[in-house]
Design an enzyme around this catalytic site. Structure first.
Site, mmCIF file in Angstrom:
data_model
loop_
_atom_site.group_PDB
_atom_site.id
_atom_site.type_symbol
_atom_site.label_atom_id
_atom_site.label_comp_id
_atom_site.label_asym_id
_atom_site.label_seq_id
_atom_site.Cartn_x
_atom_site.Cartn_y
_atom_site.Cartn_z
ATOM 1 C CG ASP A 34 -5.737 -5.011 2.960
ATOM 2 O OD1 ASP A 34 -6.281 -4.247 2.140
ATOM 3 O OD2 ASP A 34 -5.397 -4.657 4.122
ATOM 4 C CD GLN A 72 -9.927 7.384 -1.486
ATOM 5 O OE1 GLN A 72 -10.897 7.389 -0.717
ATOM 6 N NE2 GLN A 72 -8.829 6.680 -1.236
ATOM 7 C CB CYS A 76 -5.363 -25.156 11.626
ATOM 8 S SG CYS A 76 -5.650 -24.681 13.343
ATOM 9 N N GLY A 114 -11.047 4.475 0.721
ATOM 10 C CA GLY A 114 -11.964 5.328 1.478
ATOM 11 C C GLY A 114 -13.137 4.583 2.095
ATOM 12 C CG HIS A 135 -8.162 -21.372 14.481
ATOM 13 N ND1 HIS A 135 -8.675 -22.561 13.973
ATOM 14 C CD2 HIS A 135 -9.215 -20.513 14.579
ATOM 15 C CE1 HIS A 135 -9.980 -22.438 13.782
ATOM 16 N NE2 HIS A 135 -10.333 -21.202 14.142
ATOM 17 C CG ASP A 188 -5.130 6.743 -1.891
ATOM 18 O OD1 ASP A 188 -4.024 6.494 -1.354
ATOM 19 O OD2 ASP A 188 -6.177 6.182 -1.570
ATOM 20 C CB CYS A 221 -10.425 -26.096 12.267
ATOM 21 S SG CYS A 221 -8.938 -25.253 11.691
ATOM 22 C CB CYS A 270 -7.989 -27.299 15.317
ATOM 23 S SG CYS A 270 -8.652 -25.623 15.408
ATOM 24 C CG ASP A 278 -2.031 1.017 1.100
ATOM 25 O OD1 ASP A 278 -2.877 1.107 2.001
ATOM 26 O OD2 ASP A 278 -2.046 1.725 0.064
ATOM 27 C CB SER A 279 0.550 4.356 -1.905
ATOM 28 O OG SER A 279 -0.693 4.782 -1.314
ATOM 29 N N GLY A 280 0.812 4.165 1.406
ATOM 30 C CA GLY A 280 0.934 5.102 2.514
ATOM 31 C C GLY A 280 -0.267 6.026 2.549
ATOM 32 N N GLY A 281 -1.078 5.975 1.501
ATOM 33 C CA GLY A 281 -2.239 6.860 1.382
ATOM 34 C C GLY A 281 -3.169 6.755 2.580
ATOM 35 C CG PHE A 282 -5.493 3.727 5.555
ATOM 36 C CD1 PHE A 282 -4.994 2.936 6.587
ATOM 37 C CD2 PHE A 282 -6.790 4.208 5.662
ATOM 38 C CE1 PHE A 282 -5.776 2.611 7.687
ATOM 39 C CE2 PHE A 282 -7.581 3.898 6.762
ATOM 40 C CZ PHE A 282 -7.074 3.101 7.773
#
Ligand SMILES: CO[C@@H]1O[C@H](CNc2nc3cc4c(=O)[nH]c(N)nc4cc3[nH]2)[C@@H](O)[C@H]1O
Ligand SMILES: [Zn+2]
Length: 370
Positions: free
Chosen positions: A264, A187, A304, A214, A333, A143, A302, A307, A89-93
């Site tokens: 994500d 956005q 995993c 956004g 898990h 952005d 599950c 579990c 991610d660009s850093g925009g957030f």
């Protein structure tokens, strides 16, 4: 980067994204590896669970250890020992959600690091330069992630800036083009007509994929759902559609139904560390006293590592002692649960039964014993 649609079921679709570091099956969930690590997990464990791509953050890696150091040491894949695709991610957030004393100017954004208060100025060109140095497979434009709530007039003004920055990112990338991919970000707040306008402007610049930004920034769910319903399926069909920062599996079902391919979110990893675990019986909080002498596995459905080898009683004990192993076993898990959920969702789409899958899972995802 190639994007091939394999099967459609309404607006939902199965596709593959082919990158030089491997194939990504979509709909895909990307575990968040902010500082170059999916917290508490080794890259081998992430790979073994079945993940094909992870997300990392330009903002964090630029501030610490610095993108030049990572470049000098051979790039992000070597640095973090993850050799599959990485999206940054660009850093925009993060600049808006973490840094302080931000000043947004037409040229770029000035901010103070949340780590040591040092002053920084990031331009669209700089954001791309950093991601090129890191060597991520999919880069995001810089952005302005419009906060919620925001007046329509403010959103309108911000869209102009974000579109201008997207163009500058693309121009800089074209001059330094390599085999990395660059995604645009749409956005527009919770205003459909602004979202529509933003999309037209961003699509005209032409990117390898398109993200909805956004959202998942504190707006009411119904607003997020309405924007997704009205916009997602209008985004270019032959390119990946990425819904940033989502999400909660109920939100994922809604977004996939409307044509979103990539997700994500910190939910499975952050909640694991706080003892909130997702199971086939619903969400539970492992610290509840009812589990004190519960000799059963966390989730009977599950298989995993957690579990198969531990009981709820032991997981509760580890959590109460704030043991490091608690974070690890809970994260294993939750990430396994998310990975299997996406796998089963892709199978359902492949067999044209996405709606049945959604109906089957809604009651489970609503069950909350946390
Ligand atoms: C629900 O979890 C909380 O909310 C965050 C996820 N929500 C989110 N919305 C986002 C929007 C954008 C955007 O508009 N632009 C860019 N460049 N990146 C973005 C990243 C985003 N992540 C988690 O960090 C967590 O705090
Ligand atoms: Zn499990």
């Amino acid at each position: 980067m190639q994007f091939k649609i394999l099967k459609k079921d309404g607006f939902a679709r199965n596709a593959i994204i082919e990158t030089k570091r491997g194939i990504i099956n979509t709909p895909v969930f990307m575990p968040v590896g902010t500082n170059g690590t999916v917290k508490a997990m080794t890259p081998e464990e992430i790979r073994e669970i079945g993940y094909e791509i992870i997300l990392s953050n330009t903002y964090h890696l630029y501030l610490r250890p610095g993108h030049e150091i990572i470049k000098k040491l051979g790039g992000i894949h070597k640095f973090i020992n993850w050799h599959g695709p990485i999206l940054t991610d660009s850093g925009g957030f993060q600049i808006y959600s973490l840094a302080s004393l931000r000043k947004i100017t037409p040229q770029g954004v000035e901010f103070r690091s949340h780590i040591d208060g040092s002053l920084h100025f990031i331009t669209p060109e700089k954001a791309i330069e950093i991601q090129l140095a890191l060597g991520s497979d999919i880069m995001m434009v810089l952005d302005e992630c419009v906060p919620y709530p925001a007046e329509k007039e403010y959103v309108k003004k911000s869209l102009k800036l974000t579109e201008d920055w997207a163009k500058r990112c693309k121009d800089y990338f074209e001059k330094h083009r390599n085999d990395q991919a660059l995604f645009g970000i749409i956005q527009g707040g919770i205003y459909e007509e602004l979202r529509q306008k933003a999309m037209e402007g961003i699509v005209k610049i032409d990117f390898d994929g398109y993200a909805l930004g956004g959202l998942s920034v504190g707006e009411p769910k119904e607003d997020m759902y309405r924007v997704i319903k009205n916009i997602a399926h209008l985004m270019p069909e032959e390119k990946p559609r990425y819904l940033m920062g989502v999400g909660d599996l109920m939100d994922v079902l809604h977004a996939v139904e409307h044509g979103i391919d990539m997700f994500d979110c910190v939910i499975p990893t952050r909640n694991a560390r706080n003892g909130t675990l997702f199971t086939s019986q619903g969400r539970i909080s492992i610290k509840r006293s009812e589990f004190k002498e519960d000799n059963s596995p966390l989730d009977p459905d599950c298989d995993c590592y957690t579990c198969r080898n531990y009981t709820k009683a032991f997981l509760r004990h580890l959590y109460m002692c704030r043991e490091i192993l608690s974070m690890r076993l809970n994260t294993i898990h939750n990430l396994y649960f998310y990975c299997r959920f996406f796998e089963k969702m892709r199978e359902a789409i492949a067999e044209g039964r996405f709606q049945d899958f959604k109906k089957q899972w809604i009651p489970v995802l609503e069950k909350n014993f946390s």
